[in-house]
Write a protein that holds these residues in place. Structure first.
Motif, short mmCIF file in Angstrom:
data_model
loop_
_atom_site.label_atom_id
_atom_site.label_comp_id
_atom_site.label_asym_id
_atom_site.label_seq_id
_atom_site.Cartn_x
_atom_site.Cartn_y
_atom_site.Cartn_z
N ASN A 268 -2.47 101.41 -37.15
CA ASN A 268 -3.00 100.65 -38.27
C ASN A 268 -4.51 100.78 -38.45
OD1 ASN A 268 -3.62 99.19 -36.04
ND2 ASN A 268 -2.44 97.39 -36.60
N GLY A 269 -5.12 101.76 -37.80
CA GLY A 269 -6.54 102.01 -38.00
C GLY A 269 -7.48 101.18 -37.15
N ALA A 270 -6.96 100.41 -36.20
CA ALA A 270 -7.84 99.64 -35.31
C ALA A 270 -8.83 100.59 -34.65
CB ALA A 270 -7.02 98.91 -34.25
N GLU A 271 -10.09 100.18 -34.58
CA GLU A 271 -11.12 101.07 -34.07
C GLU A 271 -11.62 100.73 -32.68
OE1 GLU A 271 -14.28 101.34 -36.90
OE2 GLU A 271 -12.94 101.92 -38.52
N ARG A 272 -11.62 99.47 -32.29
CA ARG A 272 -12.27 99.07 -31.05
C ARG A 272 -11.32 98.71 -29.91
NH1 ARG A 272 -15.38 97.20 -35.22
NH2 ARG A 272 -17.51 97.94 -35.20
N PHE A 273 -10.03 98.60 -30.23
CA PHE A 273 -9.06 98.25 -29.21
C PHE A 273 -7.68 98.71 -29.63
CE2 PHE A 273 -9.57 94.62 -32.01
CZ PHE A 273 -8.27 94.35 -32.38
N SER A 274 -6.75 98.67 -28.70
CA SER A 274 -5.34 98.93 -29.00
C SER A 274 -4.53 97.94 -28.20
CB SER A 274 -4.95 100.37 -28.65
OG SER A 274 -5.17 100.61 -27.27
N GLY A 275 -3.29 97.74 -28.59
CA GLY A 275 -2.46 96.80 -27.85
C GLY A 275 -1.02 96.88 -28.28
N GLY A 276 -0.18 96.24 -27.49
CA GLY A 276 1.24 96.23 -27.80
C GLY A 276 2.05 95.46 -26.80
N VAL A 277 3.35 95.53 -26.98
CA VAL A 277 4.30 94.77 -26.19
C VAL A 277 4.93 95.68 -25.13
CG1 VAL A 277 6.44 93.43 -26.27
CG2 VAL A 277 4.75 93.22 -28.11
N VAL A 278 4.94 95.19 -23.89
CA VAL A 278 5.56 95.89 -22.77
C VAL A 278 6.80 95.11 -22.38
CG1 VAL A 278 5.32 96.58 -20.36
CG2 VAL A 278 3.37 96.79 -21.91
N ASP A 279 7.92 95.82 -22.23
CA ASP A 279 9.17 95.22 -21.76
C ASP A 279 9.52 95.82 -20.41
OD1 ASP A 279 10.10 93.47 -23.99
OD2 ASP A 279 9.95 95.35 -25.10
N LEU A 280 9.69 94.97 -19.40
CA LEU A 280 10.04 95.39 -18.04
C LEU A 280 11.37 94.76 -17.66
CD1 LEU A 280 6.63 94.75 -16.23
CD2 LEU A 280 7.56 96.96 -16.92
N PRO A 281 12.40 95.55 -17.40
CA PRO A 281 13.66 95.00 -16.91
C PRO A 281 13.46 94.39 -15.52
CG PRO A 281 13.98 97.23 -17.73
CD PRO A 281 12.50 96.99 -17.65
N SER A 282 14.37 93.53 -15.11
CA SER A 282 14.31 92.90 -13.79
C SER A 282 14.22 93.97 -12.71
CB SER A 282 15.56 92.05 -13.58
OG SER A 282 15.50 91.41 -12.33
N GLY A 283 13.31 93.76 -11.78
CA GLY A 283 13.13 94.67 -10.65
C GLY A 283 12.26 95.88 -10.94
N GLU A 284 11.84 96.05 -12.19
CA GLU A 284 11.04 97.22 -12.56
C GLU A 284 9.57 96.86 -12.70
OE1 GLU A 284 12.09 100.27 -12.65
OE2 GLU A 284 14.21 99.79 -12.40
N GLY A 285 8.74 97.87 -12.72
CA GLY A 285 7.31 97.68 -12.89
C GLY A 285 6.62 99.02 -12.93
N HIS A 286 5.35 98.98 -13.27
CA HIS A 286 4.60 100.24 -13.30
C HIS A 286 3.74 100.36 -12.05
CE1 HIS A 286 0.94 98.16 -14.54
NE2 HIS A 286 1.65 97.56 -15.47
N ALA A 287 3.59 101.58 -11.59
CA ALA A 287 2.85 101.87 -10.37
C ALA A 287 1.35 101.59 -10.56
CB ALA A 287 3.07 103.32 -9.97
N ARG A 288 0.68 101.48 -9.44
CA ARG A 288 -0.77 101.30 -9.41
C ARG A 288 -1.43 102.43 -10.20
NH1 ARG A 288 -4.51 103.81 -6.33
NH2 ARG A 288 -6.33 102.63 -5.66
N HIS A 289 -2.30 102.03 -11.15
CA HIS A 289 -3.01 103.01 -11.98
C HIS A 289 -4.27 102.35 -12.52
CE1 HIS A 289 -0.87 100.62 -14.96
NE2 HIS A 289 -1.74 101.06 -15.84
N ASN A 290 -5.10 103.13 -13.18
CA ASN A 290 -6.27 102.57 -13.84
C ASN A 290 -6.47 103.23 -15.19
OD1 ASN A 290 -7.33 105.05 -13.14
ND2 ASN A 290 -9.25 104.24 -12.34
N HIS A 291 -7.41 102.69 -15.95
CA HIS A 291 -7.76 103.22 -17.26
C HIS A 291 -9.27 103.49 -17.24
CE1 HIS A 291 -3.80 101.95 -18.56
NE2 HIS A 291 -4.07 100.74 -18.10
N PRO A 292 -9.67 104.71 -16.87
CA PRO A 292 -11.10 105.00 -16.78
C PRO A 292 -11.84 104.67 -18.07
CG PRO A 292 -9.84 106.76 -15.78
CD PRO A 292 -8.86 105.86 -16.47
N GLY A 293 -12.90 103.88 -17.94
CA GLY A 293 -13.73 103.54 -19.09
C GLY A 293 -13.20 102.44 -19.98
N ALA A 294 -12.08 101.81 -19.62
CA ALA A 294 -11.49 100.78 -20.48
C ALA A 294 -11.15 99.52 -19.69
CB ALA A 294 -10.24 101.30 -21.18
#
Length: 137
Positions: A32-58
């Motif tokens: 939608n043309g957002a310039e300074r940020f982004s975002g959204g909805v994350v859905d995680l089923p039971s027992g699931e998750g995302h591994a350790r990570h980072n977002h350089p510069g953000a």
């Protein structure tokens, strides 16, 4: 770009599918043309998750909409700080800091995430388990 750039539901946009869940970007330059940020909805089923990570510069904001889990954010000395989180909790992830999320509850966990500046989520497309999910699927 989405037809209606001001009012979007996760079901109305392309999603990023992974073995651990999905991310539907409802705010982003390409959505939608957002310039300074982004975002959204994350859905995680039971027992699931995302591994350790980072977002350089953000920075990242994670808001727990529903479900319960464990959130890890490294402190300024790179020590992992883990806490149980649930609905209404806001997690702040400082710039470039490593973090991870795991759904430890019996049902789904839903989060709203914001990245500033926009862009770090694009790297998710390079992950080996990434698969595009069309709107409505």
């Amino acid at each position: 770009m989405a037809k209606d750039k001001y009012f979007l539901y996760p079901k109305d946009v392309d999603s990023f599918g992974f073995d651990w869940g999905r991310l539907a970007l409802t705010v982003a330059p390409e959505v939608n043309g957002a310039e300074r940020f982004s975002g959204g909805v994350v859905d995680l089923p039971s027992g699931e998750g995302h591994a350790r990570h980072n977002h350089p510069g953000a920075e990242e904001i994670i808001f727990v909409i529903s479900g319960e889990g464990e959130q890890m954010v490294e402190d300024e000395n790179a020590n992992p700080v883990t806490q149980k989180v649930g609905p209404g909790c806001t997690i702040y992830v400082p710039e470039s800091r490593f973090h991870s999320t795991k759904n430890t509850g019996p049902g789904p966990m839903q989060l709203f995430v914001v990245y500033s500046p926009a862009g770090p989520e694009r790297a998710l497309r390079d992950l080996p388990d990434f698969r595009p999910i069309p709107p409505g699927a």
